[in-house]
Design a protein around this motif. Structure first.
Motif, PDB file in Angstrom:
ATOM      1  N   GLY A   1      56.950 -47.841  38.758  1.00  0.00           N
ATOM      2  CA  GLY A   1      57.590 -49.045  39.009  1.00  0.00           C
ATOM      3  C   GLY A   1      58.708 -48.773  39.940  1.00  0.00           C
ATOM      4  N   THR A   2      59.382 -47.627  39.655  1.00  0.00           N
ATOM      5  CA  THR A   2      60.679 -47.347  40.734  1.00  0.00           C
ATOM      6  C   THR A   2      60.148 -47.246  42.014  1.00  0.00           C
ATOM      7  OG1 THR A   2      61.489 -45.970  38.681  1.00  0.00           O
ATOM      8  CG2 THR A   2      62.421 -45.354  40.961  1.00  0.00           C
TER       9      THR A   2
ATOM     10  N   GLY B   1      60.734 -51.041  38.136  1.00  0.00           N
ATOM     11  CA  GLY B   1      60.734 -51.634  39.816  1.00  0.00           C
ATOM     12  C   GLY B   1      62.023 -52.653  40.033  1.00  0.00           C
TER      13      GLY B   1
ATOM     14  N   GLY C   1      59.431 -50.656  43.426  1.00  0.00           N
ATOM     15  CA  GLY C   1      60.574 -51.362  43.752  1.00  0.00           C
ATOM     16  C   GLY C   1      61.374 -51.213  44.986  1.00  0.00           C
TER      17      GLY C   1
ATOM     18  N   GLN D   1      60.068 -58.670  39.941  1.00  0.00           N
ATOM     19  CA  GLN D   1      59.574 -57.629  39.022  1.00  0.00           C
ATOM     20  C   GLN D   1      60.263 -58.057  37.614  1.00  0.00           C
ATOM     21  OE1 GLN D   1      59.420 -53.789  41.280  1.00  0.00           O
ATOM     22  NE2 GLN D   1      57.840 -53.846  39.914  1.00  0.00           N
TER      23      GLN D   1
END
Length: 389
Positions: free
Chosen positions: A306-307, A255, A310, A144
């Motif tokens: 994105g978190t 992420g 991830g 990422q």
């Protein structure tokens, strides 16, 4: 191998960044590609397939790559795949019609199938225990972080001309010397007598198929970010290619930062629990994206999305390696890789009609509901002992 462990890990991590380049590098160019080939029939769909066509060829090649990796070895297949990747990726610099542009993207998909399958297999070969979990988090982070660098660079270069981002695929040739120097072919398992192991090995194929199906569904839904976000932002009257690059880069950066903590999370929680939390974050992010009205609100939504991603992707890779016997690791990694990229390919085919019927906001709202449902299922799976790995 110990004295080269840092170089070995670094090389594998940079190889992992090549997979994210497949789409994110050229995502900011999609609107310009659509305009350039406006006279082509079905150009709205075909221009989006510049991003997603490699995925169907990854899905076709990854299981074959897994068989070849198990039977003939990992390193040679990786080298061949990286050379093919570089040449096919840069073909967009020269393609003078949409058909030839898509042919180059198809060949790129064949190369990615080999790279990603071998990369996952080698992670299982080289690393064990907590070292493996930490590596998987770093792998997702590098992937990422690479997405940030490549998509932002792609957006800036796309403002010059839509073809220029295709030059970034030459990065494969820069990484290749490190692969030659630092990666070694893992030793095959041997029987106590010293000969090749002949014992029959098997996997829990019901778990493998459930994991493959889950991976497919997750990727169908999440890939509406890179494939449709440029057009959603244009719907919000954000038209700059570099702004699109920054938006997708924000998604990848969030992420990457959280993926670096995967090893720590894994030391405290079972994978299904981590997966449930990631899916819940993605559900929240998509709901926020559905309600976004401008660049700032879209960026906040992308950070949450994105978190979640991830931790979702390292969880999938961890489960893949965990349930795969070493002798079948390449095959199972290939199957999960195929499921992932088949989801990427299917994503615009499913989402484009939905957008036409109901609009972008409804698409992202409904995806939020789907991720929320999967989070509930993952929580239930976390309570089942055989999945508490």
């Amino acid at each position: 191998m110990k004295e080269h462990s840092l170089a070995l890990k670094g090389t594998l991590l940079f190889v992992a960044t090549l997979t994210i380049m497949a789409g994110t590098t050229v995502a900011p160019s999609l609107p310009a590609i659509e305009q350039t080939f406006a006279g082509t029939e079905h150009v709205a769909l075909l221009s989006r397939m510049v991003l997603t066509l490699p995925a169907i060829f990854v899905a076709m090649s990854a299981p074959i790559a897994g068989i070849l990796a198990d039977r003939f070895g990992r390193k040679k297949l990786l080298i061949i795949s990286m050379v093919l990747y570089g040449f096919s990726g840069m073909s967009g610099l020269l393609a003078d019609n949409l058909f030839f542009l898509l042919v180059g993207r198809a060949v790129l998909g064949l190369a990615i199938g080999g790279i990603m399958t071998v990369g996952t297999t080698l992670a299982g070969d080289y690393f064990t225990g907590t070292e493996r979990e930490s590596y998987l988090g770093l792998q997702q982070a590098f992937t990422q972080f690479g997405g940030v660098a490549f998509v932002v660079t792609g957006g800036i270069l796309a403002d010059i001309h839509w073809r220029v981002p295709f030059a970034i695929y030459a990065a494969s040739f820069l990484i290749l010397p490190a692969v030659l120097a630092f990666l070694s072919e893992p030793a095959k398992k041997t029987a106590p007598s010293g000969g090749p192991a002949k014992a029959v090995v098997s996997a829990n194929w019901s778990q493998v198929l459930l994991l493959a199906l889950s991976t497919y569904l997750i990727n169908v839904l999440f890939y509406t970010v890179p494939s449709q976000l440029p057009f959603f932002l244009r719907h919000l009257e954000i038209n700059s290619a570099s702004a699109i690059g920054y938006a997708i880069g924000t998604f990848n950066l969030a992420g990457a930062l959280v993926a670096m903590s995967f090893g720590l999370l894994r030391s405290r929680l079972a994978v299904p629990g981590i997966l449930a939390g990631g899916l819940a974050l993605m559900a929240t992010g998509f709901l926020m994206l559905a309600q976004a009205s401008g660049m700032v609100s879209a960026l906040v939504a992308l950070c949450v999305l994105g978190t979640g991603l991830g931790v979702v992707m390292p969880s999938i890779m961890s489960l893949t390696i965990k349930i795969a016997p070493p002798a079948l690791r390449g095959r199972i990694a290939g199957l999960v890789t195929a499921s992932m990229f088949l989801g990427h390919f299917t994503s615009p085919l499913a989402s484009q009609p939905w957008i036409g019927w109901f609009g972008f906001e409804a698409l992202y709202r409904d995806i939020s509901i789907a991720f929320a449902a999967m989070a509930v299922i993952a929580i239930a799976a976390a309570s089942v002992r055989r999945w508490a790995v």
